[in-house]
Design an enzyme around this catalytic site. Structure first.
Site, PDB file in Angstrom:
ATOM      1  N   HIS A  48      -0.019  18.895 -19.607  1.00 57.22           N
ATOM      2  CA  HIS A  48       0.726  18.586 -18.387  1.00 57.22           C
ATOM      3  C   HIS A  48       1.859  19.567 -18.101  1.00 57.22           C
ATOM      4  O   HIS A  48       2.579  19.406 -17.118  1.00 57.22           O
ATOM      5  CB  HIS A  48       1.278  17.162 -18.458  1.00 57.22           C
ATOM      6  CG  HIS A  48       0.210  16.110 -18.405  1.00 57.22           C
ATOM      7  ND1 HIS A  48      -0.655  15.976 -17.342  1.00 57.22           N
ATOM      8  CD2 HIS A  48      -0.153  15.148 -19.287  1.00 57.22           C
ATOM      9  CE1 HIS A  48      -1.493  14.986 -17.556  1.00 57.22           C
ATOM     10  NE2 HIS A  48      -1.214  14.461 -18.744  1.00 57.22           N
ATOM     11  N   ARG A  72      -0.751  20.613 -27.934  1.00 61.85           N
ATOM     12  CA  ARG A  72      -1.725  19.787 -27.218  1.00 61.85           C
ATOM     13  C   ARG A  72      -2.445  20.659 -26.196  1.00 61.85           C
ATOM     14  O   ARG A  72      -1.855  21.067 -25.199  1.00 61.85           O
ATOM     15  CB  ARG A  72      -1.058  18.604 -26.516  1.00 61.85           C
ATOM     16  CG  ARG A  72      -2.066  17.748 -25.750  1.00 61.85           C
ATOM     17  CD  ARG A  72      -1.533  16.397 -25.330  1.00 61.85           C
ATOM     18  NE  ARG A  72      -0.583  16.456 -24.237  1.00 61.85           N
ATOM     19  CZ  ARG A  72      -0.162  15.381 -23.545  1.00 61.85           C
ATOM     20  NH1 ARG A  72      -0.615  14.178 -23.884  1.00 61.85           N
ATOM     21  NH2 ARG A  72       0.722  15.506 -22.586  1.00 61.85           N
ATOM     22  N   ASP A  86      -6.263  30.267 -33.553  1.00 62.74           N
ATOM     23  CA  ASP A  86      -6.117  31.677 -33.901  1.00 62.74           C
ATOM     24  C   ASP A  86      -4.707  32.203 -33.638  1.00 62.74           C
ATOM     25  O   ASP A  86      -4.258  33.132 -34.323  1.00 62.74           O
ATOM     26  CB  ASP A  86      -7.139  32.530 -33.150  1.00 62.74           C
ATOM     27  CG  ASP A  86      -8.519  32.505 -33.797  1.00 62.74           C
ATOM     28  OD1 ASP A  86      -8.649  31.923 -34.887  1.00 62.74           O
ATOM     29  OD2 ASP A  86      -9.460  33.075 -33.216  1.00 62.74           O
ATOM     30  N   GLU A 151      -6.301   7.001 -24.774  1.00 63.99           N
ATOM     31  CA  GLU A 151      -5.452   6.797 -23.600  1.00 63.99           C
ATOM     32  C   GLU A 151      -6.026   5.838 -22.567  1.00 63.99           C
ATOM     33  O   GLU A 151      -5.454   5.681 -21.486  1.00 63.99           O
ATOM     34  CB  GLU A 151      -5.179   8.145 -22.921  1.00 63.99           C
ATOM     35  CG  GLU A 151      -4.618   9.200 -23.859  1.00 63.99           C
ATOM     36  CD  GLU A 151      -4.339  10.500 -23.153  1.00 63.99           C
ATOM     37  OE1 GLU A 151      -3.400  10.541 -22.346  1.00 63.99           O
ATOM     38  OE2 GLU A 151      -5.069  11.477 -23.406  1.00 63.99           O
ATOM     39  N   ASP A 177      -0.993   6.879 -19.724  1.00 65.79           N
ATOM     40  CA  ASP A 177      -2.360   6.796 -19.202  1.00 65.79           C
ATOM     41  C   ASP A 177      -2.983   5.437 -19.503  1.00 65.79           C
ATOM     42  O   ASP A 177      -3.751   4.908 -18.689  1.00 65.79           O
ATOM     43  CB  ASP A 177      -3.210   7.918 -19.780  1.00 65.79           C
ATOM     44  CG  ASP A 177      -2.941   9.246 -19.104  1.00 65.79           C
ATOM     45  OD1 ASP A 177      -3.318   9.414 -17.936  1.00 65.79           O
ATOM     46  OD2 ASP A 177      -2.323  10.121 -19.736  1.00 65.79           O
TER      47      ASP A 177
END
Length: 266
Positions: A48, A72, A86, A151, A177
């Site tokens: 977000h 996230r 990575d 969620e 959510d």
């Protein structure tokens, strides 16, 4: 020399509470400031917040060893997870996980073959200190911490099954959510939502896995901690800056706090 020890993963396995903060400002400078505050972990949000791989990398570098960075990604796709790992992230929080099968696919995405499908490109990667960690490929899997986020009400009903997946290191309940899915948009503190969260936490703990959640309500945060939540985020950098700047100006003008417009949805 093996991959760096993931002390955050170890703390969760030992059920030692880890207190964190959400980072959504996408700034290495603010990430460094927050890292110096002493939080156990900082969530760098690619879902977000307007982050991309270079900005995630810059924040990982800014946080360094001062705190533990959890990234996230916006979605749990193997190609994106590969990039995030990575650049040096060792702990991921993957949003919108709906089933044990999806969780199993994510476990494979964070592991090298033959136990997974992570692409072998560590010689080019910051994760291996640019190939200066000779045993990185052999030891990386054990130090990756995979956290999955449930969620929706249907996902919460399967929280125990999701948590039981081997390789899932913790399950995070997304209150905002979840509240929206239950018909309480913008009201994650509604009694019905809190009851559902309590059931979810019980299922996660019953499967023997640590749980996590985010709230800026300090009383509710302490309640979650008492309920056994292991990785708890107690606010966001966006919320803290918004509230502090609004209050600062209101204090100067002598305006009552009821005129503050910044609020938390968590």
């Amino acid at each position: 020399m093996p991959a760096p020890k993931n002390l955050f993963k170890q703390a969760l396995a030992e059920r030692r509470p880890q207190i964190g903060l959400w980072l959504g400002l996408t700034s290495p400078y603010t990430a460094e400031i927050c890292a110096g505050a002493g939080y156990d972990w900082l969530l760098v949000d690619g879902e977000h917040a307007p982050n991309d791989i270079p900005s995630l990398l810059a924040q990982l570098q800014a946080i360094g060893a001062a705190s533990h960075a959890v990234v996230r990604p916006p979605i749990g796709e193997a190609w994106l997870i590969k990039q995030v790992l990575d650049i040096g992230a060792q702990s991921l929080l993957v949003p919108m996980v709906e089933s044990a099968a999806q969780a199993q696919a994510l476990v494979r995405a964070v592991r090298y073959p033959p136990h997974g499908v992570r692409g072998v490109g560590a010689a080019l990667a910051r994760a291996s200190a640019f190939n200066r960690i000779p045993d990185y490929l052999q030891t990386a899997n054990a130090e990756i911490c995979l956290l999955v986020q449930v969620e929706t009400l249907s996902a919460l009903e399967k929280a125990g099954e999701i948590a039981a997946v081997d390789g899932v290191d913790g399950v995070f309940i997304g209150p905002s959510d979840l509240a929206a899915d239950m018909g309480f948009l913008g009201r994650p503190g509604a009694p019905e939502v809190l009851e559902a969260i309590a059931r979810g936490l019980e299922a996660i703990h019953g499967a023997g896995k640590p749980s996590g959640i985010l709230t800026s309500d300090m009383a509710l945060a302490r309640r979650y901690l008492a309920d056994g939540v292991s990785f708890l985020a107690i606010g966001t950098d966006v919320g803290l800056l918004g509230q502090a700047t609004t209050r600062h100006l209101a204090d100067f003008r002598g305006e009552p706090e009821t005129k503050l417009t910044t609020r938390s949805i968590y």
